[in-house]
Design a protein around this motif. Structure first.
Motif, PDB file in Angstrom:
ATOM      1  N   TYR A  84       0.829  -1.209   0.000  1.00  0.00           N
ATOM      2  CA  TYR A  84       0.000   0.000   0.000  1.00  0.00           C
ATOM      3  C   TYR A  84       0.870   1.268   0.000  1.00  0.00           C
ATOM      4  N   LEU A  85       1.923   1.264   0.804  1.00  0.00           N
ATOM      5  CA  LEU A  85       2.806   2.428   0.858  1.00  0.00           C
ATOM      6  C   LEU A  85       3.460   2.709  -0.501  1.00  0.00           C
ATOM      7  N   ASP A  86       3.824   1.653  -1.222  1.00  0.00           N
ATOM      8  CA  ASP A  86       4.448   1.822  -2.534  1.00  0.00           C
ATOM      9  C   ASP A  86       3.431   2.147  -3.623  1.00  0.00           C
ATOM     10  N   CYS A  87       2.311   1.468  -3.622  1.00  0.00           N
ATOM     11  CA  CYS A  87       1.369   1.521  -4.747  1.00  0.00           C
ATOM     12  C   CYS A  87       0.182   2.458  -4.525  1.00  0.00           C
ATOM     13  N   GLY A  88      -0.058   2.865  -3.284  1.00  0.00           N
ATOM     14  CA  GLY A  88      -1.167   3.766  -2.996  1.00  0.00           C
ATOM     15  C   GLY A  88      -2.517   3.100  -2.862  1.00  0.00           C
ATOM     16  N   THR A  89      -2.561   1.800  -3.013  1.00  0.00           N
ATOM     17  CA  THR A  89      -3.794   1.034  -2.872  1.00  0.00           C
ATOM     18  C   THR A  89      -3.429  -0.408  -2.520  1.00  0.00           C
ATOM     19  N   PHE A  90      -4.395  -1.137  -2.010  1.00  0.00           N
ATOM     20  CA  PHE A  90      -4.186  -2.563  -1.756  1.00  0.00           C
ATOM     21  C   PHE A  90      -4.484  -3.324  -3.042  1.00  0.00           C
ATOM     22  N   PRO A  91      -3.937  -4.528  -3.206  1.00  0.00           N
ATOM     23  CA  PRO A  91      -4.271  -5.309  -4.405  1.00  0.00           C
ATOM     24  C   PRO A  91      -5.785  -5.533  -4.488  1.00  0.00           C
ATOM     25  N   SER A  92      -6.286  -5.629  -5.707  1.00  0.00           N
ATOM     26  CA  SER A  92      -7.706  -5.942  -5.867  1.00  0.00           C
ATOM     27  C   SER A  92      -7.937  -7.389  -5.432  1.00  0.00           C
ATOM     28  N   SER A  93      -9.199  -7.734  -5.235  1.00  0.00           N
ATOM     29  CA  SER A  93      -9.531  -9.116  -4.860  1.00  0.00           C
ATOM     30  C   SER A  93      -9.098 -10.078  -5.958  1.00  0.00           C
ATOM     31  N   GLN A  94      -9.199  -9.651  -7.224  1.00  0.00           N
ATOM     32  CA  GLN A  94      -8.804 -10.514  -8.339  1.00  0.00           C
ATOM     33  C   GLN A  94      -7.278 -10.692  -8.375  1.00  0.00           C
ATOM     34  N   GLN A  95      -6.534  -9.650  -8.047  1.00  0.00           N
ATOM     35  CA  GLN A  95      -5.071  -9.763  -8.018  1.00  0.00           C
ATOM     36  C   GLN A  95      -4.630 -10.659  -6.877  1.00  0.00           C
ATOM     37  N   GLY A  96      -5.298 -10.558  -5.750  1.00  0.00           N
ATOM     38  CA  GLY A  96      -5.058 -11.435  -4.620  1.00  0.00           C
ATOM     39  C   GLY A  96      -3.698 -11.268  -3.961  1.00  0.00           C
ATOM     40  N   LEU A  97      -3.387 -12.213  -3.100  1.00  0.00           N
ATOM     41  CA  LEU A  97      -2.128 -12.168  -2.356  1.00  0.00           C
ATOM     42  C   LEU A  97      -0.910 -12.396  -3.246  1.00  0.00           C
ATOM     43  N   GLU A 145       4.599 -11.238  -7.036  1.00  0.00           N
ATOM     44  CA  GLU A 145       4.927 -10.808  -8.393  1.00  0.00           C
ATOM     45  C   GLU A 145       4.016  -9.672  -8.824  1.00  0.00           C
ATOM     46  N   LYS A 146       4.539  -8.811  -9.684  1.00  0.00           N
ATOM     47  CA  LYS A 146       3.799  -7.629 -10.121  1.00  0.00           C
ATOM     48  C   LYS A 146       2.500  -8.056 -10.800  1.00  0.00           C
ATOM     49  N   PRO A 147       1.391  -7.467 -10.384  1.00  0.00           N
ATOM     50  CA  PRO A 147       0.104  -7.841 -10.984  1.00  0.00           C
ATOM     51  C   PRO A 147       0.052  -7.526 -12.478  1.00  0.00           C
ATOM     52  N   VAL A 148      -0.639  -8.376 -13.215  1.00  0.00           N
ATOM     53  CA  VAL A 148      -0.866  -8.135 -14.634  1.00  0.00           C
ATOM     54  C   VAL A 148      -2.321  -7.750 -14.881  1.00  0.00           C
ATOM     55  N   LEU A 149      -3.177  -7.994 -13.885  1.00  0.00           N
ATOM     56  CA  LEU A 149      -4.587  -7.602 -13.973  1.00  0.00           C
ATOM     57  C   LEU A 149      -4.724  -6.140 -13.570  1.00  0.00           C
ATOM     58  N   ALA A 150      -5.643  -5.449 -14.227  1.00  0.00           N
ATOM     59  CA  ALA A 150      -5.879  -4.032 -13.908  1.00  0.00           C
ATOM     60  C   ALA A 150      -6.462  -3.910 -12.507  1.00  0.00           C
ATOM     61  N   PRO A 151      -6.114  -2.900 -11.801  1.00  0.00           N
ATOM     62  CA  PRO A 151      -5.179  -1.830 -12.123  1.00  0.00           C
ATOM     63  C   PRO A 151      -3.741  -2.263 -11.818  1.00  0.00           C
ATOM     64  N   VAL A 152      -2.895  -2.204 -12.826  1.00  0.00           N
ATOM     65  CA  VAL A 152      -1.489  -2.577 -12.672  1.00  0.00           C
ATOM     66  C   VAL A 152      -0.756  -1.397 -12.023  1.00  0.00           C
ATOM     67  N   PRO A 153      -0.170  -1.616 -10.839  1.00  0.00           N
ATOM     68  CA  PRO A 153       0.517  -0.511 -10.171  1.00  0.00           C
ATOM     69  C   PRO A 153       1.870  -0.203 -10.825  1.00  0.00           C
ATOM     70  N   SER A 154       2.073   1.059 -11.174  1.00  0.00           N
ATOM     71  CA  SER A 154       3.328   1.438 -11.827  1.00  0.00           C
ATOM     72  C   SER A 154       4.483   1.545 -10.830  1.00  0.00           C
ATOM     73  N   SER A 155       4.148   1.722  -9.560  1.00  0.00           N
ATOM     74  CA  SER A 155       5.200   1.905  -8.548  1.00  0.00           C
ATOM     75  C   SER A 155       5.427   0.648  -7.695  1.00  0.00           C
ATOM     76  N   TRP A 156       5.092  -0.528  -8.250  1.00  0.00           N
ATOM     77  CA  TRP A 156       5.294  -1.800  -7.539  1.00  0.00           C
ATOM     78  C   TRP A 156       6.789  -2.017  -7.353  1.00  0.00           C
ATOM     79  N   LYS A 157       7.221  -2.262  -6.118  1.00  0.00           N
ATOM     80  CA  LYS A 157       8.650  -2.454  -5.822  1.00  0.00           C
ATOM     81  C   LYS A 157       8.908  -3.782  -5.111  1.00  0.00           C
ATOM     82  N   GLY A 158       8.061  -4.751  -5.375  1.00  0.00           N
ATOM     83  CA  GLY A 158       8.136  -6.026  -4.682  1.00  0.00           C
ATOM     84  C   GLY A 158       9.292  -6.884  -5.139  1.00  0.00           C
TER      85      GLY A 158
END
Length: 154
Positions: free
Chosen positions: A63-76, A81-94
């Motif tokens: 959340y601190l990096d991306c500004g939101t929590f993953p969607s339910s579809q993106q899941g844990l 790994e960086k989500p490929v389902l929308a909304p894809v966070p541009s600032s993912w630093k995982g």
């Protein structure tokens, strides 16, 4: 000198004594088995609760990096790994966890649901941004003892 007692050639345990020893051994084994099962159930519940706590901490880093929590579809999996389902966070630093997301101790998937989903648990406080649940040994909602749900909000 004292007379020595002669040993009988057929001296030993009687059949009844042998049965008594076997019965005591069986009762001790049964008691140990029941205790071991209880300890294993407790260990699995503790493991599931600890995994949920680790995922909660990782979700807050996400959340601190991306500004939101993953969607339910993106899941844990979005923690690994960086989500490929929308909304894809541009600032993912995982990745935000140190290993791939595993199943719960009973072999079931952890359930992650964001609070904007229709599947968000009714018993979870609506002010929380997400819920994580392990449905226990039976893999179904509700239950007692080893089937009890382990949740992120309790």
């Amino acid at each position: 000198m004292k007379k020595m007692k002669k040993k009988r050639a057929d001296a030993g345990f009687t059949f009844v004594e042998t049965l008594a020893v076997l019965a005591v051994g069986a009762m001790l084994s049964a008691g140990a088995s029941v205790s071991a099962i209880h300890v294993m159930d407790t260990a699995k519940k503790t493991s599931a609760a600890q995994s949920i706590e680790q995922y909660k901490a990782a979700l807050h880093s996400y959340y601190l990096d991306c500004g939101t929590f993953p969607s339910s579809q993106q899941g844990l999996i979005a923690l690994w790994e960086k989500p490929v389902l929308a909304p894809v966070p541009s600032s993912w630093k995982g990745p935000y966890v140190d290993r791939q997301i595993k199943d719960d101790p009973w072999g079931n998937k952890f359930v992650y649901v964001r609070n904007d989903s229709a599947l968000f648990p009714k018993e979870c406080p609506q002010s929380l941004p997400y819920a994580i649940v392990s449905y226990g040994a039976d893999g179904c909602e509700g239950g007692e003892k080893s089937n009890e749900d382990i949740t992120s909000w309790k």
